[in-house]
Every structure is written in C-alpha cells, then in structure tokens.
Design an enzyme around this catalytic site. Structure first.
Site, PDB file in Angstrom:
ATOM      1  N   SER A 192      -1.750  -3.794   5.309  1.00 20.62           N
ATOM      2  CA  SER A 192      -2.221  -4.857   4.403  1.00 20.62           C
ATOM      3  C   SER A 192      -3.441  -5.541   4.998  1.00 20.62           C
ATOM      4  O   SER A 192      -4.287  -6.062   4.274  1.00 20.62           O
ATOM      5  CB  SER A 192      -1.114  -5.885   4.182  1.00 20.62           C
ATOM      6  OG  SER A 192       0.065  -5.244   3.745  1.00 20.62           O
TER       7      SER A 192
ATOM      8  N   HIS B  96       0.865  -1.180   0.000  1.00 18.89           N
ATOM      9  CA  HIS B  96       0.000   0.000   0.000  1.00 18.89           C
ATOM     10  C   HIS B  96       0.904   1.232   0.000  1.00 18.89           C
ATOM     11  O   HIS B  96       2.140   1.107   0.003  1.00 18.89           O
ATOM     12  CB  HIS B  96      -0.942  -0.017   1.212  1.00 18.89           C
ATOM     13  CG  HIS B  96      -0.243  -0.287   2.518  1.00 18.89           C
ATOM     14  ND1 HIS B  96       0.642   0.603   3.081  1.00 18.89           N
ATOM     15  CD2 HIS B  96      -0.273  -1.355   3.345  1.00 18.89           C
ATOM     16  CE1 HIS B  96       1.105   0.107   4.209  1.00 18.89           C
ATOM     17  NE2 HIS B  96       0.571  -1.085   4.395  1.00 18.89           N
TER      18      HIS B  96
ATOM     19  N   HIS C 257       3.968   1.393   2.369  1.00 16.27           N
ATOM     20  CA  HIS C 257       5.177   0.703   1.897  1.00 16.27           C
ATOM     21  C   HIS C 257       5.883   1.547   0.830  1.00 16.27           C
ATOM     22  O   HIS C 257       7.109   1.664   0.815  1.00 16.27           O
ATOM     23  CB  HIS C 257       4.825  -0.632   1.241  1.00 16.27           C
ATOM     24  CG  HIS C 257       4.215  -1.658   2.164  1.00 16.27           C
ATOM     25  ND1 HIS C 257       2.921  -2.100   2.027  1.00 16.27           N
ATOM     26  CD2 HIS C 257       4.732  -2.346   3.216  1.00 16.27           C
ATOM     27  CE1 HIS C 257       2.673  -3.029   2.948  1.00 16.27           C
ATOM     28  NE2 HIS C 257       3.746  -3.182   3.687  1.00 16.27           N
TER      29      HIS C 257
HETATM   30  P1  AMP Z   1       4.687  -5.282   6.485  1.00 12.13           P
HETATM   31  O1  AMP Z   1       4.546  -5.589   5.039  1.00 12.13           O
HETATM   32  O2  AMP Z   1       3.394  -5.049   7.198  1.00 12.13           O
HETATM   33  O3  AMP Z   1       5.608  -6.238   7.191  1.00 12.13           O
HETATM   34  O4  AMP Z   1       5.429  -3.873   6.553  1.00 12.13           O
HETATM   35  C1  AMP Z   1       6.653  -3.654   5.908  1.00 12.13           C
HETATM   36  C2  AMP Z   1       7.221  -2.333   6.339  1.00 12.13           C
HETATM   37  O5  AMP Z   1       6.315  -1.292   6.010  1.00 12.13           O
HETATM   38  C3  AMP Z   1       7.434  -2.254   7.853  1.00 12.13           C
HETATM   39  O6  AMP Z   1       8.642  -1.563   8.108  1.00 12.13           O
HETATM   40  C4  AMP Z   1       6.236  -1.481   8.301  1.00 12.13           C
HETATM   41  O7  AMP Z   1       6.452  -0.783   9.513  1.00 12.13           O
HETATM   42  C5  AMP Z   1       6.043  -0.524   7.154  1.00 12.13           C
HETATM   43  N1  AMP Z   1       4.668  -0.012   7.122  1.00 12.13           N
HETATM   44  C6  AMP Z   1       3.533  -0.729   7.237  1.00 12.13           C
HETATM   45  N2  AMP Z   1       2.454   0.084   7.226  1.00 12.13           N
HETATM   46  C7  AMP Z   1       2.937   1.346   7.108  1.00 12.13           C
HETATM   47  C8  AMP Z   1       2.315   2.645   7.066  1.00 12.13           C
HETATM   48  N3  AMP Z   1       0.990   2.796   7.133  1.00 12.13           N
HETATM   49  N4  AMP Z   1       3.126   3.720   6.954  1.00 12.13           N
HETATM   50  C9  AMP Z   1       4.469   3.577   6.887  1.00 12.13           C
HETATM   51  N5  AMP Z   1       5.111   2.389   6.926  1.00 12.13           N
HETATM   52  C10 AMP Z   1       4.353   1.291   7.042  1.00 12.13           C
END
Ligand code: AMP
Length: 277
Positions: free
Chosen positions: A182, A25, A28
């Site tokens: 996600s 999203h 990311h």
């Molecule tokens: P994930 O795919 O949920 O493991 O997240 C991957 C990276 O994206 C991690 O470092 C999360 O902290 C970051 N992330 C997830 N959601 C957000 C958001 N809304 N804003 C900024 N970074 C995010």
C-alpha cells in the site's frame, strides 16, 4: 461481529480471516483468494491500527480507500461473495477508553523491524489477538512480505492456544519485481522506479548464493552497492540474514535462511525479503 461469529460457529461454518490495513492491492487479494479455497466464509478486516504506528510514522497519511477496497474484495471472492464479510472496526471500538491490555511476543519482536520500530509488534499482536477473539476464525492468512510479522503472529497463535490453521502466503510482486505494498501509492513515477532497489539487491544476493558464495558479509556489501546504484538517495535501515523460524541471525547462508531488508526510499520505509538457502 461477535454475534455473527457465534452464529457461524453454531452453524458449523469454517471461517478464514485476512487481516489488512486496507488500500488493497493484488497481494492482499491473493490472500483473500487463498482464503476462499480454505473456508466457507472469508472475513477480511480493514483496520489502520494506531497502536502499531509510532508518533512520527505515517498513520495520518496512510492511504485509505474503503469504497474501492470493498469492490476489490467482492471481485476476489468471486462466486463466494455471498459468504464474504468485510469487518471495518473503529479505533475507539478496538481501543476503548482506558484500554491497557497488551500482547507481547517477547523474543521474536526484538530484532529487525522490532528494533527499528519499538512497540510496533506489540500493537500488531494485540490487534490480531482481538480480531481472532472477535471473529473466531478457523484459518488465518498472512503474507510472507511481512516476514517477521508472520513469524511473530504464528508464535502468538501457538502461545495463546488459538485453534487456528496458520498460513503464510507468498509475496506478490509488480512486473519489475517490487513487492506490492500500500505504501507504493506514495511514489511518483520516478521514485516508484527506484523503489525496485530492494528487489534488485535481493536478486543479486540470491545469484551470489547460487554461485556458491555463502558469506553474509560479502553478500551484504554487494547488496548495499546494488541499492545505492539503483536509488542513490536510499537509506538502508538494515540488511539481515536470519533463520526462517527463529529469526536468529546467521553468518553463512544455510537451509532456511531468509534475507530481509528495510530501506527508506524517498521518505517511505519499505521492507522485502527472499529465501536464500
Ligand atoms: P497490510 O495491509 O500491509 O497490513 O497487509 C495485510 C496482509 O497482506 C499482511 O498479512 C501482509 O503480509 C499481506 N501482504 C502485504 N503485501 C503483500 C504482497 N505483496 N504479497 C502478499 N501478501 C501481502
């Protein structure tokens, strides 16, 4: 990937890594755009890491959309797309048969999400250490959205002596304030609307702090009421006020206090946080 990393290092390229679990999203993509500014080459990793999910959690149904993820990454890289790499390892490559070496960040993994999800941060730290070893980044970027994860991995980076510039980037939110995640894909329209309860609670906490209230108990009570009013069926796992660096809990808001909360909304566990002091 190891061979590519070696070549990049030999050519003196500065490499940034953005580890993700895919189903990307704008949050990311903001990390990827930041990475573009920081380095010559941006490696986005997509790996739904089985080691960080407990058996009852949503590993099997976690959203996966590789094709669209790659398109989104390409767009986010912009003019740097020719130097972007998407690394999508298989679980059996990351955890070959007989795998038994784990990375534990002892103290910082104990509270908050770590208490609620035993073994979660062991899985996270292990996979990120492996990704660091494989990709040899100069810069690593993580989101503040997963605040405890960012602090745990910062500690791991220091403790294991990775020569990496460690960046924690701000949380991107939907128009109504809901932190992008996600897991928001799981909701129907009405559930999605109610999921904003975490943000409303954090906002109410912040306005109390701004009006001079520092007592954590008082603020927590109000936050619980706001969650209930916005999403009556929500189940609050915790509301915590901790120091940004040490994750130690505080009784009164002071400089560097972060409020974080974890709430189950229609069967989906969401987390969010906001700086209070
Ligand atoms: P994930 O795919 O949920 O493991 O997240 C991957 C990276 O994206 C991690 O470092 C999360 O902290 C970051 N992330 C997830 N959601 C957000 C958001 N809304 N804003 C900024 N970074 C995010």
């Amino acid at each position: 990937m190891q061979a590519v990393s070696r070549q990049l290092a030999a050519r003196g390229k500065k490499v940034a890594i953005v580890p993700t679990m895919g189903a990307l999203h704008e949050g990311h993509l903001a990390l990827i755009r930041r990475a573009v500014k920081e380095a010559d080459v941006v490696i986005t990793t997509i790996f739904v890491n089985p080691a960080q999910f407990a058996p009852h959690e949503d590993l099997a149904k976690y959203p996966r959309d590789k094709r669209n993820d790659i398109l989104k990454i390409t767009t986010a890289l912009g003019r740097k797309r020719s130097t972007g790499i998407v690394f999508i390892p298989q679980a059996k490559e990351v955890y070959p048969e007989g795998f038994q070496t784990w990375v534990n960040v002892d103290e910082l993994s104990k509270s908050l999400e770590g208490a609620r999800r035993p073994g979660h941060f062991r899985g996270v730290a292990t996979v990120v250490a492996k990704l660091f070893n494989i990709c040899r980044p100069d810069v690593a970027i993580f989101g503040m959205k997963d605040y405890q994860q960012a602090v745990v991995l910062r500690q791991m980076t220091r403790d294991l002596g990775y020569p990496i510039k460690y960046i924690i980037a701000p949380t991107l939110r939907e128009r109504d304030g809901l932190a992008m995640s996600s897991r928001n894909w799981y909701f129907n329209e009405r559930q999605r609307w109610e999921a904003v309860c975490l943000y409303y609670a954090l906002q109410s906490a912040r306005s109390m702090v701004r009006s001079g209230i520092v007592d954590v108990k008082k603020i927590t009570k109000e936050m619980r009421a706001v969650v209930r009013a916005t999403c009556p069926t929500a189940e609050i796992h915790y509301i915590a006020f901790t120091d940004f660096d040490t994750l130690e809990s505080v009784n009164a808001i002071r400089r560097n206090t972060i409020c974080s909360l974890s709430v189950k909304v229609y069967g989906v566990s969401l987390i969010d946080n906001m700086k209070m002091g």
